[in-house]
Design a protein around this motif. Structure first.
Motif, short mmCIF file in Angstrom:
data_model
loop_
_atom_site.label_atom_id
_atom_site.label_comp_id
_atom_site.label_asym_id
_atom_site.label_seq_id
_atom_site.Cartn_x
_atom_site.Cartn_y
_atom_site.Cartn_z
N LYS A 342 32.27 42.68 61.49
CA LYS A 342 32.51 43.55 60.34
C LYS A 342 33.89 43.36 59.71
O LYS A 342 34.42 44.26 59.05
N THR A 343 34.47 42.20 59.94
CA THR A 343 35.79 41.91 59.37
C THR A 343 35.79 40.49 58.81
O THR A 343 35.19 39.58 59.40
N ILE A 344 36.46 40.31 57.68
CA ILE A 344 36.62 38.99 57.09
C ILE A 344 38.05 38.52 57.32
O ILE A 344 39.01 39.19 56.93
N THR A 345 38.17 37.37 57.98
CA THR A 345 39.47 36.77 58.26
C THR A 345 39.71 35.62 57.29
O THR A 345 38.84 34.75 57.12
N ASP A 346 40.87 35.64 56.66
CA ASP A 346 41.20 34.59 55.70
C ASP A 346 41.53 33.28 56.39
O ASP A 346 42.14 33.26 57.48
N LEU A 347 41.15 32.20 55.73
CA LEU A 347 41.49 30.85 56.18
C LEU A 347 42.05 30.14 54.97
O LEU A 347 41.32 29.77 54.06
N VAL A 348 43.38 29.93 54.94
CA VAL A 348 44.05 29.37 53.77
C VAL A 348 44.30 27.89 53.98
O VAL A 348 44.85 27.48 55.00
N PHE A 349 43.88 27.08 52.99
CA PHE A 349 44.10 25.64 53.06
C PHE A 349 45.33 25.24 52.26
O PHE A 349 46.20 24.52 52.75
N LYS A 350 45.39 25.70 51.04
CA LYS A 350 46.57 25.45 50.20
C LYS A 350 46.84 26.73 49.42
O LYS A 350 45.96 27.28 48.77
N LYS A 351 48.07 27.21 49.49
CA LYS A 351 48.41 28.47 48.85
C LYS A 351 48.51 28.32 47.34
O LYS A 351 49.04 27.33 46.83
N ASN A 352 48.01 29.35 46.66
CA ASN A 352 48.17 29.48 45.20
C ASN A 352 47.63 28.28 44.42
O ASN A 352 48.21 27.87 43.42
N ILE A 353 46.61 27.65 44.93
CA ILE A 353 45.99 26.53 44.22
C ILE A 353 44.57 26.93 43.85
O ILE A 353 43.77 27.31 44.71
N LYS A 354 44.27 26.87 42.56
CA LYS A 354 42.96 27.29 42.04
C LYS A 354 41.98 26.12 42.04
O LYS A 354 41.61 25.61 40.98
#
Length: 952
Positions: A342-354
């Motif tokens: 019941k929780t979503i954990t973020d997985l960031v590959f590159k910050k602030n890239i659209k």
């Protein structure tokens, strides 16, 4: 959430009290009058409608259908039959006067009004009448009474001294007796009441009490909030909604009926100042706001996203996949999410890239995230991230064991995620989807065609032309389902297309993004218009469509995955988690009926449709104003209707105004169904009977009378006309008959002298020859002839028997005169009745003509005359035949002889006078039978004439 504001017809952003009436309408108070919302449109009641004060704080539906309008301070009004009744129209309302805005309490059929601060009176409104109940005039004037609740059943008014606090008291407005309750109240405490629950608020502190036996308050809950609360709403399920001073509302999911401790509240809408909250009959939630109109949340959305909240769930999801480790989400940026527990954990590959996700593949501990220009391999066990070679990615698809297919702008590439090796399958061509269907064979789709590709020979063959496939899934051996960009869902085998499923089949759109398999007979389609479940039952297709109304965060669905009974949908507003069983358990019908607000008939608008609805020509146009208050349909409402009493079929209209023009007189029944979300229909039709009456000249009795009078007048006219015509005809016939009789007498008068002249010629001839004996015999026969001729000349008809005797006498006389120059015979057939009558003296001239012109001149043979009477068909046939010289001889002018001409005139006279039809035929036997002689035929048709007693 749905926000209703000026653009939707709610011409006020500053809204106050919310309430729902018995018909299901939502009533909204505002700073610009009162609004009624039926799910499709807002109806405004303002100063133009009759409100003297447009600051409508609250409204209160009454049991009799009236809506009492509580305006700011004074100038109260009520709504009845669509009309606002103000104090100018009903002076009873002028009795209601307050220094402060009052509180309200419902009785059984009445509404009680009292001031919260130092009330002097209680006003009771019922059936357009106002009653004033004065309170105790002897109270302590030093007290500042704060009244917070009224119990109509026990007539108890609850209050406390706001200036000092102290004990809470109950005041009986009938007995004027005060009773001190068991609890004391702190100074400046605000109290909210619903039924027997009381909530005491003092800044951030909240105490909740339950009332027992009218005077005993039992504390059931106590809590302290982090923010100041200015208003508390208790909904119909006895759940608490606390409106915060700085914005937002805190919602307690637990009902006050539940004895367990209150759970931590959920805060929502923190950017809005909430004035009032309503949970309607369908458990949808409504929020009135300061400067932001009204917000609406469906029951299913509320349950999915408030009762079962998922943290960190608001990102735009572009791709979704699953394995045993969880649900993997690809966003519209270089960031992913993993949902588990019941929780979503973020997985960031590159910050602030659209750079958005295109696809995700998961198998075991390996997850491959495919972004537009990067591919990342992720190990769920170690958390290791590995960036693969850069490319412009279109899709990632399962291939062989341990490998995937990478669809790029440069072709198809197989990637082994275990050995981290690449193998080019086909280069220099852009593919969007692919599926391995045999050991060395692929279905490979470009933006316009689907090919069969042999991975060994690299040979591709065009399979399905003109289809842009976005996804392909295998249902069972040799059966595949393909999602297309414009052509819906294609079911096909290795040989070709088996079935096409499009909007006409029931899909909300033919643009399909992704497919997911529930089982070998069921697939789910993700679209920009929600989710669709397609079930194949034999040759039939059953489709169920689901949208935000069913609990999706958004209708824009990028894809979905199924785990057991749960479907996870990646949408533009986060992850949707829905129970398949719950989705499919929806009722097929909407448990509502169409409401007929009013009917325009007979030149007037009728709001009380229980009364007889009667119109009359020429005002025979009928208009129905209808509503279908199904708010979950969010305005997508239409009406299916027909008018019984006409030949009209069922029709569908999205307009709430249904018009029938120029209805003929008769009795009618208007039937209408409401059609709401997903094409669902109201469970039953609303029926309304009405009558169009004719003007008196259109009634059946008037028409019958006019027809009868017209028929009688026509009958009289025709009778008189034909009587005159008949009289004229009879008069004409009378004169014609007289003329004909005179003509007949004249003809007879001509015949007799002619006959006598011929006889005298014969006597003269005998005397000339001095044959006295013959002259004597002849004179004897001649005397008999004269007597019979005179006798029959007086009669119009004579029997055949007498006609034969007369002819015999005449022929004997002529035979004597001509010295046996001829023989004769007269024959009457057995078919002829001798008593039948024929016109008198008609045959003799023809016999005389045969002797004179046919026999008298014979020198080479003896003459012969035959007269016969026979009945042929429906006529009496008289034949006079001789063996004389015939008509063709120049000396024979028998057809023009005087006697024949007289006979022809007599034939015509008989026809005119007695309707006796006689046909005369004259034949030259030499031309007819090549023998000498002449034949005369008279055909006399059988006819009965009462005047002549003639029978044939």
């Amino acid at each position: 959430m749905v926000n209703y504001n000026e653009e939707d017809g709610l011409n006020s952003s500053y809204t106050y009290g919310l309430i729902q009436d018995r018909n299901g309408y939502i009533w909204i108070g505002s700073d610009n009058g009162l609004f009624r919302f039926d799910g499709k449109e807002f109806k405004q009641f303002s100063s133009k409608s009759g409100l003297k004060n447009i600051e409508a704080l609250y409204s209160y539906p009454m049991p009799n259908g009236e809506i009492f309008i509580a305006t700011f301070l004074n100038n109260f009004a009520y709504l009845k039959n669509g009309t606002v009744i103000n104090s100018d129209m009903n002076s009873e309302l002028k009795k209601i006067k307050f220094k402060h805005n009052p509180d309200y309490a419902y009785g059984k059929n009445e509404l009680y009004m009292f001031s919260a601060t130092d009330p002097d009176d209680i006003f009771v409104y019922q059936n357009e009448k106002v009653t004033r109940i004065p309170l105790d005039p002897k109270r302590d004037t030093a007290q500042v009474r704060y009244t917070f609740g009224f119990d109509p059943q026990n007539k108890l008014l609850y209050f406390y001294d706001q200036s000092k606090g102290k004990n809470l008291k109950a005041y009986n407005i009938v007995s004027k007796k005060e009773t001190t309750c068991n609890i004391s109240v702190e100074k400046n405490t605000i109290i909210f009441k619903r039924d027997h629950y009381f909530i005491f608020r003092n800044k951030k502190n909240i105490d909740i009490y339950e009332l027992h036996n009218k005077f005993f308050f039992k504390k059931i809950h106590s809590l302290t909030l982090e923010e100041n609360v200015y208003r508390i709403v208790i909904d119909k399920e006895m759940r608490i909604w606390a409106c915060l001073e700085k914005g937002g509302v805190q919602y307690f999911r637990q009902s006050l009926k539940d004895s367990s401790p209150l759970t931590i509240p959920i805060k929502i809408m923190d950017q809005y100042i909430i004035h009032d909250i309503l949970v309607d009959k369908d458990n949808n939630a409504w929020f009135s706001t300061r400067n932001n109109g009204v917000f609406f949340i469906t029951d299913r959305f509320l349950k999915n996203y408030i009762h079962l909240p998922v943290k960190n769930n608001s990102s735009y999801i572009k791709a979704i996949a699953k394995n045993k480790q969880g649900i993997f989400l690809g966003y519209d940026e270089a960031r992913s999410g993993i949902y588990r527990h019941k929780t979503i954990t973020d997985l960031v590959f590159k910050k602030n890239i659209k750079i958005e996700h295109k696809s995700i593949f998961s198998e075991g501990n390996t997850v491959i995230f495919g972004l537009t220009k990067n591919i990342v391999q992720y190990n769920t066990e170690t958390g290791e991230k590995q960036f693969l070679k850069e490319c412009v990615l279109k899709n990632i698809l399962p291939y062989t064991s341990g490998s995937v297919l990478l669809c790029t702008d440069m072709g198809l590439t197989a990637y082994n995620y275990r050995t981290h090796t690449y193998k080019e399958i086909l280069q220099n061509e852009r593919f969007y989807t692919a599926l391995l269907y045999d050991k060395d064979s692929l279905f490979a789709g470009t933006f316009k065609d689907l090919y069969k590709l042999n991975t060994s020979t690299k040979k591709k063959t065009l399979f399905l032309e003109g289809y842009y496939f976005t996804d392909i899934k295998k249902l069972r051996p040799n059966l595949y389902a393909g999602a297309t960009n414009q052509n819906g869902i294609i079911l096909f085998s290795n040989s070709g297309i088996l079935k096409t499923i499009t909007e006409s089949s029931g899909l909300p759109t033919s643009q399909i993004k992704k497919l997911d398999i529930e089982n070998r007979h069921v697939i789910w389609a993700s679209t920009n218009s929600g989710l669709s479940r397609i079930e194949m039952i034999g040759q039939e297709i059953k489709i169920d469509n689901f949208t935000q109304t069913d609990g999706l965060p958004s209708n824009v669905v990028a894809g979905c995955v199924i785990s057991g009974d749960t479907i996870y949908a990646g949408t533009s507003k986060g992850l949707g988690i829905l129970s398949i069983k719950y989705l499919l358990s929806q009722k097929k019908f909407i448990n509502k009926k169409v409401i007929v607000n009013s009917v325009e008939i007979g030149g007037k608008e009728i709001f009380d449709t229980r009364q007889p609805l009667i119109g009359q020509t020429p005002d025979n146009d009928v208009t129905f104003h209808v509503s279908f208050p199904d708010f979950t349909s969010q305005g997508n409402i239409s009406f299916r209707y027909r008018l019984e009493g006409t030949s009209g079929n069922w029709q569908v209209s999205s307009s709430p105004k249904i018009i029938f023009n120029a209805l003929p007189p008769g009795n009618y029944t208007f039937k209408v169904f409401g059609i709401g979300y997903n094409g669902k229909r109201s469970f039953a039709a609303t029926e309304l009977h009405f009558e169009i009456r004719p003007k008196f000249w259109q009634t059946w009795w008037f028409k019958t009378m006019i027809i009868s009078l017209g028929a009688a007048a026509l009958f009289i006219f025709i009778t008189v006309y034909f009587q005159k015509k008949r009289n004229k005809k009879l008069e004409t016939l009378y004169y014609e008959k007289k003329i004909a009789e005179l003509e007949l007498q004249a003809i007879k008068a001509q015949i007799n002298p002619h006959f006598i002249y011929n006889c005298l010629n014969s006597i003269q001839f005998l005397l000339y020859k001095k044959d006295y004996q013959e002259t004597e015999n002849y004179l004897e026969i001649f005397a008999q002839m004269i007597r019979k001729t005179l006798h029959y000349s007086e009669k119009t008809f004579m029997p055949i028997k007498e006609e034969a005797e007369y002819l015999t006498l005449y022929l004997n006389m002529e035979k004597l005169r001509l010295k046996d120059l001829f023989d004769y015979s007269i024959t009457i057939s057995e078919n002829v009745n001798e008593n039948w009558v024929v016109p008198s003296l008609l045959i003799q001239p023809f016999v005389e003509n045969a002797i004179k012109h046919g026999i008298a001149g014979l020198t080479d043979r003896k003459g012969n005359i035959q007269v016969s009477f026979d009945h042929t068909g429906n006529s009496l046939c008289v034949v006079i035949e001789d063996n004389g010289i015939g008509i063709g001889n120049g000396k024979q002018k028998r057809a023009d002889s005087f006697g024949v001409k007289l006979s022809q005139k007599r034939i015509e006279t008989f026809r005119q006078l007695f309707d006796t039809y006689i046909l005369l035929e004259i034949y030259d036997l030499y031309k007819k039978e090549e023998r000498p002689g002449t034949q005369i035929k008279l055909y006399i048709k059988p006819y009965e004439n009462q005047n002549t007693s003639m029978h044939h």
